[in-house]
Motif scaffolding. Structure first.
Motif, PDB file in Angstrom:
ATOM      1  N   ARG A  55       0.271  -1.589  -0.208  1.00  0.00           N
ATOM      2  CA  ARG A  55       0.031  -0.233  -0.235  1.00  0.00           C
ATOM      3  C   ARG A  55       0.567   1.065   0.174  1.00  0.00           C
ATOM      4  O   ARG A  55       0.641   2.083  -0.914  1.00  0.00           O
ATOM      5  CB  ARG A  55      -0.663  -0.015   1.452  1.00  0.00           C
ATOM      6  CG  ARG A  55      -1.853   1.505   1.570  1.00  0.00           C
ATOM      7  CD  ARG A  55      -2.050   1.228   3.291  1.00  0.00           C
ATOM      8  NE  ARG A  55      -2.016   0.505   3.683  1.00  0.00           N
ATOM      9  CZ  ARG A  55      -0.990   1.874   4.751  1.00  0.00           C
ATOM     10  NH1 ARG A  55      -1.199   2.650   3.833  1.00  0.00           N
ATOM     11  NH2 ARG A  55      -0.102   1.475   5.596  1.00  0.00           N
ATOM     12  N   LEU A  56       1.498   1.203   1.055  1.00  0.00           N
ATOM     13  CA  LEU A  56       2.694   2.091   1.314  1.00  0.00           C
ATOM     14  C   LEU A  56       3.258   2.867  -0.361  1.00  0.00           C
ATOM     15  O   LEU A  56       3.675   3.788  -1.255  1.00  0.00           O
ATOM     16  CB  LEU A  56       3.729   1.999   1.695  1.00  0.00           C
ATOM     17  CG  LEU A  56       3.250   2.494   3.670  1.00  0.00           C
ATOM     18  CD1 LEU A  56       3.946   2.377   4.222  1.00  0.00           C
ATOM     19  CD2 LEU A  56       2.569   4.038   3.362  1.00  0.00           C
TER      20      LEU A  56
ATOM     21  N   GLU B 189       2.497   1.279  -2.856  1.00  0.00           N
ATOM     22  CA  GLU B 189       1.473   2.525  -4.510  1.00  0.00           C
ATOM     23  C   GLU B 189       1.799   3.787  -4.445  1.00  0.00           C
ATOM     24  O   GLU B 189       1.366   4.549  -4.908  1.00  0.00           O
ATOM     25  CB  GLU B 189       0.077   1.980  -3.674  1.00  0.00           C
ATOM     26  CG  GLU B 189       0.215   0.273  -4.818  1.00  0.00           C
ATOM     27  CD  GLU B 189      -0.721  -0.199  -4.571  1.00  0.00           C
ATOM     28  OE1 GLU B 189      -1.534  -0.919  -5.680  1.00  0.00           O
ATOM     29  OE2 GLU B 189      -1.754  -0.297  -3.314  1.00  0.00           O
ATOM     30  N   GLN B 190       1.412   4.625  -2.743  1.00  0.00           N
ATOM     31  CA  GLN B 190       1.713   5.883  -2.537  1.00  0.00           C
ATOM     32  C   GLN B 190       2.360   6.184  -3.263  1.00  0.00           C
ATOM     33  O   GLN B 190       2.364   7.442  -4.188  1.00  0.00           O
ATOM     34  CB  GLN B 190       0.953   5.738  -1.083  1.00  0.00           C
ATOM     35  CG  GLN B 190      -0.015   5.705  -0.894  1.00  0.00           C
ATOM     36  CD  GLN B 190      -0.395   5.607   0.723  1.00  0.00           C
ATOM     37  OE1 GLN B 190       0.560   6.161   1.362  1.00  0.00           O
ATOM     38  NE2 GLN B 190      -0.949   4.980   1.064  1.00  0.00           N
ATOM     39  N   ALA B 191       3.521   5.551  -2.708  1.00  0.00           N
ATOM     40  CA  ALA B 191       5.108   6.745  -3.842  1.00  0.00           C
ATOM     41  C   ALA B 191       5.108   5.971  -5.265  1.00  0.00           C
ATOM     42  O   ALA B 191       5.988   7.180  -5.388  1.00  0.00           O
ATOM     43  CB  ALA B 191       6.010   4.811  -2.718  1.00  0.00           C
TER      44      ALA B 191
ATOM     45  N   ALA C  88       2.374   6.466  -7.068  1.00  0.00           N
ATOM     46  CA  ALA C  88       1.773   7.817  -7.777  1.00  0.00           C
ATOM     47  C   ALA C  88       2.500   9.165  -7.031  1.00  0.00           C
ATOM     48  O   ALA C  88       2.035   9.800  -7.801  1.00  0.00           O
ATOM     49  CB  ALA C  88       0.741   7.024  -6.718  1.00  0.00           C
ATOM     50  N   ALA C  89       3.484   8.885  -6.206  1.00  0.00           N
ATOM     51  CA  ALA C  89       4.086  10.484  -6.381  1.00  0.00           C
ATOM     52  C   ALA C  89       5.118  10.346  -6.387  1.00  0.00           C
ATOM     53  O   ALA C  89       6.238  11.615  -6.089  1.00  0.00           O
ATOM     54  CB  ALA C  89       3.831  10.682  -4.703  1.00  0.00           C
TER      55      ALA C  89
ATOM     56  N   ALA D 196       6.982  13.879  -1.516  1.00  0.00           N
ATOM     57  CA  ALA D 196       5.731  13.114  -1.431  1.00  0.00           C
ATOM     58  C   ALA D 196       6.545  11.689  -1.132  1.00  0.00           C
ATOM     59  O   ALA D 196       5.970  10.257  -0.230  1.00  0.00           O
ATOM     60  CB  ALA D 196       4.383  12.980  -2.116  1.00  0.00           C
TER      61      ALA D 196
ATOM     62  N   ASN E 105       8.090  10.762   2.009  1.00  0.00           N
ATOM     63  CA  ASN E 105       7.360  10.507   3.003  1.00  0.00           C
ATOM     64  C   ASN E 105       6.534   8.640   3.136  1.00  0.00           C
ATOM     65  O   ASN E 105       6.591   8.611   4.466  1.00  0.00           O
ATOM     66  CB  ASN E 105       6.022  11.832   3.483  1.00  0.00           C
ATOM     67  CG  ASN E 105       6.600  12.999   3.264  1.00  0.00           C
ATOM     68  OD1 ASN E 105       7.753  13.125   4.396  1.00  0.00           O
ATOM     69  ND2 ASN E 105       6.022  13.911   3.115  1.00  0.00           N
ATOM     70  N   CYS E 106       6.275   8.247   1.951  1.00  0.00           N
ATOM     71  CA  CYS E 106       6.078   6.980   2.094  1.00  0.00           C
ATOM     72  C   CYS E 106       6.832   5.727   2.593  1.00  0.00           C
ATOM     73  O   CYS E 106       7.124   5.282   2.981  1.00  0.00           O
ATOM     74  CB  CYS E 106       5.413   6.700   0.698  1.00  0.00           C
ATOM     75  SG  CYS E 106       4.240   7.448   0.057  1.00  0.00           S
TER      76      CYS E 106
ATOM     77  N   ASP F   6       7.009   6.714   6.394  1.00  0.00           N
ATOM     78  CA  ASP F   6       5.818   5.826   6.881  1.00  0.00           C
ATOM     79  C   ASP F   6       6.364   4.502   7.099  1.00  0.00           C
ATOM     80  O   ASP F   6       5.881   3.907   8.138  1.00  0.00           O
ATOM     81  CB  ASP F   6       4.584   6.100   6.245  1.00  0.00           C
ATOM     82  CG  ASP F   6       3.980   7.353   5.863  1.00  0.00           C
ATOM     83  OD1 ASP F   6       4.710   8.318   6.578  1.00  0.00           O
ATOM     84  OD2 ASP F   6       3.136   8.024   5.018  1.00  0.00           O
TER      85      ASP F   6
END
Length: 219
Positions: free
Chosen positions: A19-20, A22-24, A26-27, A33, A36-37, A40
């Protein structure tokens, strides 16, 4: 890696990392950003380890790791490219020019030696991490996952491994759960990045550190 063979706990940590990741992914165009992933993921593991340490204390289980004990900081450490990017960014923001140059020099000197060793000999080679200062990590908040999840239950086992690394079946007595959690979270993070066609490579810490301090950290 086959997800079918994972235990329930392994799957949970893999999913959190994915999940993290995927966020990374996308950023990717937003460096802050993206980093930050990565942070996290580190914070999630740090929180887990804090809980494990609190439980261990209540159950009178010994965890001997503490600031000033640096036997593990003399052995092989591997980090992924996004971890090295995070580490390089931290160093650029928090180290003086002199400190950065010293870290780069120490990384270069160690890398000259380890780059010529076999994989097995690298695991046996003992030399201080380029970021080790007065028996403490000078980039502690940005240390790779491998450093975060290394928790020893017996100091003597670390000393023995430091002194006799090539002795058969001689390994530090470590807590298994943090090792598994951190490894699976990294695996999930990597899987998500690769699905998004973001290349991920693994480096010996001194090799990757020399690279990011010489050429800069890049996504």
């Amino acid at each position: 890696m086959s997800l079918d063979n994972l235990t329930e706990h392994e799957k949970l940590f893999f999913d959190d990392g994915y999940r993290l990741g995927e966020q990374a992914a996308a950023a990717k165009s937003d460096e802050k950003a993206f980093l930050n992933c990565v942070q996290d993921a580190y914070l999630a593991i740090d929180g887990l380890i804090d809980s494990i340490l609190a439980m261990a204390q209540k159950q009178d289980i010994s965890v001997d790791c503490k600031k000033g004990c640096a036997f593990c900081c003399h052995q092989a450490v591997y980090a992924n490219s996004y971890e090295l990017h995070f580490l390089g960014n931290f160093i650029n923001q928090n180290f003086s020019a002199e400190q950065k140059e010293q870290a780069k020099t120490l990384a270069h000197e160690k890398n000259k030696i380890t780059s010529g060793l076999s994989d097995e000999d690298v695991l046996h080679y003992k030399s201080p991490c380029p970021l080790l200062k007065e028996n403490a990590c000078s980039a502690y908040r940005a240390r790779p996952m491998a450093c975060r999840i290394y928790l020893s239950m017996k100091l003597e086992s670390c000393v023995e491994f430091y002194r006799h690394p090539d002795k058969p079946d001689n390994f530090p007595l470590l807590l298994d759960f943090p090792l598994t959690a951190g490894r699976m979270m990294n695996e999930g993070f990597i899987a998500a990045l690769k699905k998004a066609d973001i290349e991920v490579a693994e480096f010996r810490l001194e090799d990757g550190l020399e690279g990011v301090l010489t050429h800069g950290a890049k996504l």
